[in-house]
Design an enzyme around this catalytic site. Structure first.
Site, short mmCIF file in Angstrom:
data_model
loop_
_atom_site.label_atom_id
_atom_site.label_comp_id
_atom_site.label_asym_id
_atom_site.label_seq_id
_atom_site.Cartn_x
_atom_site.Cartn_y
_atom_site.Cartn_z
N GLY A 1 -27.38 -2.69 -23.73
CA GLY A 1 -27.90 -3.58 -24.78
C GLY A 1 -29.28 -3.93 -23.77
CD GLU A 2 -31.23 -6.13 -20.95
OE1 GLU A 2 -32.55 -5.99 -21.21
OE2 GLU A 2 -30.54 -6.30 -19.57
N GLY A 3 -31.61 -4.89 -26.41
CA GLY A 3 -32.48 -4.04 -27.44
C GLY A 3 -33.30 -2.57 -26.63
CB ILE B 1 -35.48 -5.83 -23.09
CG1 ILE B 1 -35.71 -6.13 -24.02
CG2 ILE B 1 -35.12 -7.77 -21.84
CD1 ILE B 1 -35.99 -4.19 -24.57
#
Length: 342
Positions: free
Chosen positions: A307-309, A90
């Site tokens: 995930g993580e954006g 990210i």
């Protein structure tokens, strides 16, 4: 709370503008829809370029005691330190798209208080085991929601007009599966995936844990489900989404955990989904179920499950392109090109 107004008349004017651009009508597909979507939410026929902010919320999960993850809980804190140093996926994507980035400790088990580059908002050192008891107390859940709201407020005050919530928390796919099952009505077997990389036996363990947790909260009102089987980072993400919708700032919903948080936010305010775009559909089994329940259509399918954006950050250039094409292309009249309807 009061959700911001979506300006339908600006969307109509933006669509009329699209029809005058030097291309066949509809030739840019969803890019045209995206530009008009932003016009309605910014209240401008020609939307401003996007100034994205990403907040990664981190928390640990007591349900890891049941063997639901391929990784130990200590990895959550180690990855938060990696975020703070700028070494995670990210971080790379945030730099690439020019996004500001906040790393927020809402409920990490290890003590990160001496680490720079982290927003220190630890409500408690990880949730309780959702299989046997409420993941968090009511006041703790509200505190996590408030943290997400505050982080959104601060980003908007500094000029962000697009928000992305990311997550980090070993065990959070189990908590998210509980939320998605409960709010969509789908079975644990339909929703539970392989998370961080458990094998088939590990997935079956997760299916059993989720089924038993859902049975434990069978008569629980929807408003208390997040407290019972959610996570501190998930609650913060829900608050982040709610504040964005109240302030009139669009969000891009990332993957499985983000969709679970969006569902939790929708329980608190059904109109919140009007301010959401879905970035992608992940490899985690129930993500498409969650998106269908939210009424959102993903933009891409790259088989991601990080995930993580990360998936949300990845589509920001597409969104920027949609707005730039809408704003900067010549019209038939200005370019002296004959329209087919003339």
């Amino acid at each position: 709370m009061t959700i911001a107004v979506i300006h339908a008349e600006k969307e109509q004017r933006a669509r009329a503008h699209q029809d005058q651009l030097t291309k066949p009508r509809g030739a840019l597909g969803r890019l045209e829809d995206i530009a008009c979507w932003f016009a309605a939410r910014q209240g401008k026929e020609l939307p401003d370029p996007l100034q994205p902010h990403i907040a990664v919320f981190a928390g640990d999960h007591g349900v890891c005691d049941e063997g639901v993850s391929a990784y130990p809980s200590v990895v959550t804190g180690e990855m938060v330190k990696n975020f703070a140093r700028g070494g995670a996926a990210i971080n790379v994507l945030a730099r690439q798209i020019g996004a500001t980035l906040a790393v927020v400790d809402v409920g990490v088990m290890v003590d990160l208080s001496g680490i720079e580059g982290i927003e220190h908002n630890n409500v408690r050192r990880g949730t309780a085991n959702l299989l046997h008891e409420a993941a968090m107390g009511e006041a703790e859940c509200l505190a996590a929601i408030h943290t997400g709201r505050r982080i959104a407020c601060e980003a908007i005050a500094k000029g962000a007009n697009l928000l992305i919530a990311g997550d980090m928390g070993i065990g959070n796919t189990t908590a998210s599966a509980c939320l998605i099952c409960r709010f969509s009505g789908a079975t644990a077997d339909a929703v539970v995936g392989f998370g961080t990389g458990v094998d088939s036996h590990g997935r079956q363990v997760k299916v059993d844990i989720v089924s038993r947790a859902l049975a434990r909260i069978g008569n629980c009102p929807d408003e208390a489900v997040l407290q019972q089987v959610g996570g501190l980072e998930i609650a913060a993400m829900a608050g982040f989404y709610l504040q964005a919708a109240e302030a009139g700032v669009p969000v891009v919903v990332d993957g499985f955990i983000a969709a679970a948080a969006a569902l939790a936010a929708r329980v608190m305010e059904p109109q919140v989904t009007g301010w959401m775009l879905a970035s992608h559909v992940s490899r985690e089994n129930g993500h498409h179920i969650a998106l269908n329940t939210l009424g959102l259509s993903p933009m891409i399918d790259f088989g991601m499950r990080l995930g993580e954006g990360s998936g949300a950050a990845l589509v920001v250039p597409l969104l920027q392109s949609a707005i730039a094409l809408h704003n900067e292309m010549a019209t038939f009249a200005s370019a002296g090109v004959t329209d087919k309807d003339e």
